[in-house]
Design a protein around this motif. Structure first.
Motif, PDB file in Angstrom:
ATOM      1  N   ASP A   8      31.641 -57.651  -8.029  1.00 53.18           N
ATOM      2  CA  ASP A   8      30.346 -57.140  -7.763  1.00 53.18           C
ATOM      3  C   ASP A   8      30.329 -56.415  -6.351  1.00 53.18           C
ATOM      4  O   ASP A   8      30.407 -56.969  -5.157  1.00 53.18           O
ATOM      5  CB  ASP A   8      29.252 -58.148  -7.908  1.00 53.18           C
ATOM      6  CG  ASP A   8      29.231 -58.623  -9.020  1.00 53.18           C
ATOM      7  OD1 ASP A   8      28.928 -58.007 -10.331  1.00 53.18           O
ATOM      8  OD2 ASP A   8      29.715 -59.928  -9.330  1.00 53.18           O
ATOM      9  N   ASN A   9      29.719 -55.206  -6.305  1.00 57.43           N
ATOM     10  CA  ASN A   9      29.476 -54.360  -5.202  1.00 57.43           C
ATOM     11  C   ASN A   9      30.703 -54.229  -4.100  1.00 57.43           C
ATOM     12  O   ASN A   9      30.512 -54.676  -2.906  1.00 57.43           O
ATOM     13  CB  ASN A   9      28.328 -54.799  -4.535  1.00 57.43           C
ATOM     14  CG  ASN A   9      27.063 -54.928  -5.322  1.00 57.43           C
ATOM     15  OD1 ASN A   9      26.874 -54.104  -6.202  1.00 57.43           O
ATOM     16  ND2 ASN A   9      26.254 -56.103  -5.146  1.00 57.43           N
ATOM     17  N   ILE A  10      32.035 -53.909  -4.740  1.00 57.47           N
ATOM     18  CA  ILE A  10      33.143 -53.523  -3.775  1.00 57.47           C
ATOM     19  C   ILE A  10      33.569 -52.024  -3.852  1.00 57.47           C
ATOM     20  O   ILE A  10      33.607 -51.624  -5.019  1.00 57.47           O
ATOM     21  CB  ILE A  10      34.210 -54.420  -4.223  1.00 57.47           C
ATOM     22  CG1 ILE A  10      34.199 -55.935  -4.241  1.00 57.47           C
ATOM     23  CG2 ILE A  10      35.434 -53.901  -3.671  1.00 57.47           C
ATOM     24  CD1 ILE A  10      34.006 -56.490  -2.655  1.00 57.47           C
ATOM     25  N   ALA A  11      33.089 -51.447  -2.701  1.00 58.50           N
ATOM     26  CA  ALA A  11      33.539 -50.102  -2.419  1.00 58.50           C
ATOM     27  C   ALA A  11      32.822 -49.200  -3.688  1.00 58.50           C
ATOM     28  O   ALA A  11      31.396 -49.297  -4.016  1.00 58.50           O
ATOM     29  CB  ALA A  11      34.953 -49.758  -2.403  1.00 58.50           C
ATOM     30  N   ALA A  50      38.710 -59.540   5.607  1.00 59.62           N
ATOM     31  CA  ALA A  50      38.013 -58.213   5.147  1.00 59.62           C
ATOM     32  C   ALA A  50      36.794 -58.162   5.872  1.00 59.62           C
ATOM     33  O   ALA A  50      36.403 -59.178   6.539  1.00 59.62           O
ATOM     34  CB  ALA A  50      37.652 -58.463   3.484  1.00 59.62           C
ATOM     35  N   ASP A  51      36.276 -56.925   6.165  1.00 55.79           N
ATOM     36  CA  ASP A  51      35.003 -56.510   6.940  1.00 55.79           C
ATOM     37  C   ASP A  51      33.953 -56.089   6.023  1.00 55.79           C
ATOM     38  O   ASP A  51      34.077 -55.667   4.684  1.00 55.79           O
ATOM     39  CB  ASP A  51      35.320 -55.568   8.070  1.00 55.79           C
ATOM     40  CG  ASP A  51      36.039 -54.407   7.620  1.00 55.79           C
ATOM     41  OD1 ASP A  51      35.166 -53.974   6.818  1.00 55.79           O
ATOM     42  OD2 ASP A  51      36.647 -53.876   8.398  1.00 55.79           O
ATOM     43  N   LYS A  52      32.807 -55.981   6.557  1.00 65.82           N
ATOM     44  CA  LYS A  52      31.876 -55.558   5.676  1.00 65.82           C
ATOM     45  C   LYS A  52      31.731 -53.931   5.130  1.00 65.82           C
ATOM     46  O   LYS A  52      30.979 -53.805   4.343  1.00 65.82           O
ATOM     47  CB  LYS A  52      30.437 -55.580   6.493  1.00 65.82           C
ATOM     48  CG  LYS A  52      30.224 -54.821   7.664  1.00 65.82           C
ATOM     49  CD  LYS A  52      28.819 -55.187   8.549  1.00 65.82           C
ATOM     50  CE  LYS A  52      28.927 -54.515   9.891  1.00 65.82           C
ATOM     51  NZ  LYS A  52      27.710 -54.611  10.451  1.00 65.82           N
ATOM     52  N   ASP A  60      23.872 -55.117   0.140  1.00 65.83           N
ATOM     53  CA  ASP A  60      24.000 -55.891   1.235  1.00 65.83           C
ATOM     54  C   ASP A  60      24.824 -57.292   0.938  1.00 65.83           C
ATOM     55  O   ASP A  60      25.044 -58.154   1.811  1.00 65.83           O
ATOM     56  CB  ASP A  60      22.565 -56.575   1.548  1.00 65.83           C
ATOM     57  CG  ASP A  60      21.714 -57.189   0.409  1.00 65.83           C
ATOM     58  OD1 ASP A  60      22.367 -57.541  -0.521  1.00 65.83           O
ATOM     59  OD2 ASP A  60      20.571 -57.455   0.542  1.00 65.83           O
ATOM     60  N   THR A  61      25.551 -57.240  -0.311  1.00 67.13           N
ATOM     61  CA  THR A  61      26.414 -58.508  -0.669  1.00 67.13           C
ATOM     62  C   THR A  61      27.446 -57.784  -1.562  1.00 67.13           C
ATOM     63  O   THR A  61      27.372 -56.994  -2.478  1.00 67.13           O
ATOM     64  CB  THR A  61      25.358 -59.588  -1.245  1.00 67.13           C
ATOM     65  OG1 THR A  61      24.416 -60.004  -0.502  1.00 67.13           O
ATOM     66  CG2 THR A  61      26.405 -60.803  -1.555  1.00 67.13           C
ATOM     67  N   ALA A  62      28.525 -58.528  -1.241  1.00 68.89           N
ATOM     68  CA  ALA A  62      29.680 -58.181  -2.322  1.00 68.89           C
ATOM     69  C   ALA A  62      30.243 -59.503  -2.694  1.00 68.89           C
ATOM     70  O   ALA A  62      30.291 -60.652  -2.164  1.00 68.89           O
ATOM     71  CB  ALA A  62      30.987 -57.457  -1.335  1.00 68.89           C
ATOM     72  N   LYS A  63      30.466 -59.511  -3.934  1.00 68.61           N
ATOM     73  CA  LYS A  63      31.126 -60.856  -4.514  1.00 68.61           C
ATOM     74  C   LYS A  63      32.186 -60.493  -5.585  1.00 68.61           C
ATOM     75  O   LYS A  63      32.356 -59.565  -6.261  1.00 68.61           O
ATOM     76  CB  LYS A  63      29.863 -61.639  -5.392  1.00 68.61           C
ATOM     77  CG  LYS A  63      30.299 -62.764  -6.208  1.00 68.61           C
ATOM     78  CD  LYS A  63      29.134 -63.317  -6.707  1.00 68.61           C
ATOM     79  CE  LYS A  63      29.283 -64.495  -7.867  1.00 68.61           C
ATOM     80  NZ  LYS A  63      28.627 -64.948  -8.470  1.00 68.61           N
ATOM     81  N   MET A  98      30.541 -61.952   0.484  1.00 69.44           N
ATOM     82  CA  MET A  98      30.360 -61.625   1.961  1.00 69.44           C
ATOM     83  C   MET A  98      29.088 -60.558   1.914  1.00 69.44           C
ATOM     84  O   MET A  98      28.774 -59.872   1.114  1.00 69.44           O
ATOM     85  CB  MET A  98      31.511 -60.717   2.362  1.00 69.44           C
ATOM     86  CG  MET A  98      31.363 -60.300   3.852  1.00 69.44           C
ATOM     87  SD  MET A  98      32.870 -59.496   4.500  1.00 69.44           S
ATOM     88  CE  MET A  98      33.234 -58.315   3.327  1.00 69.44           C
ATOM     89  N   THR A  99      28.317 -60.950   3.010  1.00 71.75           N
ATOM     90  CA  THR A  99      26.923 -60.182   3.403  1.00 71.75           C
ATOM     91  C   THR A  99      27.249 -59.216   4.482  1.00 71.75           C
ATOM     92  O   THR A  99      28.390 -59.049   4.979  1.00 71.75           O
ATOM     93  CB  THR A  99      25.948 -61.192   3.774  1.00 71.75           C
ATOM     94  OG1 THR A  99      26.205 -61.746   5.165  1.00 71.75           O
ATOM     95  CG2 THR A  99      25.640 -62.411   2.841  1.00 71.75           C
TER      96      THR A  99
END
Length: 561
Positions: A8-11, A50-52, A60-63, A98-99
């Motif tokens: 979810d919400n990676i790149a 990993a970084d934001k 605002d969040t990756a999972k 990660m936020t």
């Protein structure tokens, strides 16, 4: 085995779920389609730094969550037990969030854990090969790790004994360090006895300092005390105006009229009682007045005693209680040193015995490593020939260092390599090229895959710098590994793609001005078309597609061997 990966919400991935299978799972697609995002996501949930910037733009969040079957992973279950993670059955779920503030939340089977705990479990679950891992071969310190993996079954017991012996040696050394040399013991005991004698001679008592301070305060104010007591004595029992005289006068007056009212008699009785009490007070004041006289000798004794108390407190503790506790500690230390000479001699004897055993066991470990170093070298050389490096020379150099005995033995291990005939082998890190390094790593992985206990291996573009006949050999070797493990491989090689047991196509689409990465599990027709694309054919039907069918047929026949 990795069963499912949820992202979810990676790149460029907004929401994606991929199910993987046993055997060889191939991921392919156009350059820039997002193949590396899948591997980055897997690395992320396995605890890699990993970084934001990994978080999708505008989010605002990756999972990422990864679900594993650990029925064939006893080592993973041992680790879970050691970190108190409940594992009901053979299912394992890892989750990392990660936020945009950089905060990480990690969970194993729903239980919140630290990132280091997540990594500890992940290392036993999955081995990911990429450029970083290949570069690790250039670090000489990793060579002994690879050799020990290869010799794992034969080294397990000797290394366990080695650790026990190292612990024993270190424990004895710690005990000896408490004594030091015999001359150190003599100096220490002399000092301790001096300190104990100083404290014992003082004969300190709890609460003594407070009493001394009170006395000193009294001495310093003796004049004021005497004056006050004298005045009080005069008020109580002075010749004419004292309280006793005044009460006697009051009583006499009442006695003269006592017969007229019985209440007067009661008052006379009360005056008698008051007179007795005041007389007693007056006598006590008189006694205190006599005591209040300044005694210079006693005042000096108090000052000297206070000075002694403060000296001992400065040296041995903040309070008298602390000083007395320190004295008790000294007594215990002196008891400890009483048999120092005998104990040091005994410990030194035990140390010599333990170090002798440690050295002997280190030599046994060395012998095992030498045996397996020859086997590993022969196996790697055979693999390298199959990978087209016919003139490659490789051996494992092992030297025994008597001055560096540790829990891992006393060996220095170095991989020596030459790619060309007539060239003497040198340290691997000094002479191997990038293309050679990829093939060397594949050879190592192919050899130790059966002994490392890890059920999922990931190869991120193992085909870099490889083509033609060698590409076919690489494909066959990765398939060979996948017969005993789950393999995920990102590739551009049609030879490797044709070996797939499951083939995933990574692509990009644009919707409402936004780009998204998607993954499609290909059917037979889709697999053939993708192999044809990888072959570089623009006319699938005329040239590339028939070739793709031939490659797939060859691969299917290879799997039946």
């Amino acid at each position: 085995m990795l069963e499912t990966l949820q992202i979810d919400n990676i790149a460029l991935i907004e929401k994606l779920e991929i199910g993987f299978f046993k055997g060889l799972n191939i991921l392919s697609g156009e350059t820039g389609a997002g193949k590396s995002i899948i591997i980055d996501s897997l690395n992320f949930v396995l605890g890699t730094r990993a970084d934001k910037s990994l978080i999708s733009y505008g989010k605002d969040t990756a999972k990422v969550s990864a679900f594993f079957d650990i029925s064939d992973s006893p080592r993973v279950k041992e680790i879970l037990s050691s970190i108190d993670i409940e594992c009901d059955g053979d299912e394992l779920a890892l989750t990392r969030i990660m936020t945009d503030s950089g905060k990480n939340t990690c969970r194993i089977n729903g239980q919140k854990v630290t990132l280091s705990m997540l990594k500890e479990v992940a290392i036993a679950l999955t081995d990911i090969y990429g450029q970083h891992e290949a570069t690790g071969l250039l670090n000489d310190e990793n060579h002994i790790i690879i050799l020990d993996k290869y010799a794992k079954n034969s080294l397990a017991k000797p290394l366990e004994i080695q650790k026990q012996l190292c612990d024993e040696v270190n424990s004895i050394k710690r005990e000896l360090s408490k004594y030091g040399s015999l001359s150190d013991v003599a100096k220490k005991t002399d000092m301790l006895r001096f300190e104990l004698d100083e404290i014992e001679k003082a004969d300190l008592q709890d609460g003594e300092e407070e009493e001394l301070l009170a006395k000193r305060k009294k001495f310093n104010n003796s004049r004021s005390i005497s004056d006050a007591l004298a005045a009080a004595q005069n008020y109580l029992d002075g010749d004419e105006s004292g309280a006793v005289t005044t009460l006697s006068g009051a009583k006499s007056e009442l006695s003269s009229v006592e017969e007229y009212d019985p209440r007067y008699s009661e008052l006379i009785e009360r005056l008698d009682s008051a007179k007795i009490e005041i007389k007693d007070i007056a006598e006590t004041v008189e006694s205190l007045l006599e005591e209040s006289e300044y005694n210079p000798y006693e005042a000096e004794r108090v000052e000297q005693r206070l000075a002694l108390v403060r000296t001992l407190k400065r040296k041995y503790g903040a309070t008298i209680a602390d000083v007395l506790a320190y004295a008790e500690k000294i007594r215990e230390e002196l008891n400890f040193y009483d048999d120092a000479e005998y104990n040091i001699e005994k410990l030194n004897s035990s140390l010599a015995t333990a170090e002798s055993k440690l050295l002997k066991n280190s030599k046994e470990i060395h012998s095992v490593r030498e045996e397996y170093a020859k086997k590993l070298a022969d196996s790697i050389c055979g693999q390298l020939k199959e990978l087209g490096m016919n003139n490659a020379t490789f051996y494992v150099d092992i030297s025994f260092d008597f001055n560096s005995v540790s829990e891992n033995g006393a060996d220095n291990v170095l991989f020596m390599f030459s790619a060309n005939a007539g060239q003497p082998p040198k340290a691997l890190s000094k002479v191997i090229s990038g293309g050679e390094l990829s093939r060397f790593m594949l050879a190592v992985k192919n050899i130790i895959s059966d002994v490392d206990g890890i059920q999922t291996m990931v190869f991120d573009e193992i085909d870099t710098g490889i083509s033609g006949k060698i590409a076919q050999v690489v494909a066959e070797k990765l398939y060979n590994i996948s017969t005993g493990k789950q393999v995920l491989a990102v590739t551009h090689l049609p030879q490797l793609a044709s070996m797939a047991d499951a083939h995933y196509l990574i692509g990009k689409t644009t919707e409402n001005g936004k780009t998204f990465t998607h993954v499609q599990l290909l059917d037979e027709a889709g697999t053939l078309q993708e192999i044809a694309r990888l072959l570089g054919g623009s006319d699938y039907g005329t040239h590339a597609l028939p070739h793709a069918k031939e490659m797939k047929e060859y691969s299917n026949n290879y799997k039946l061997r």
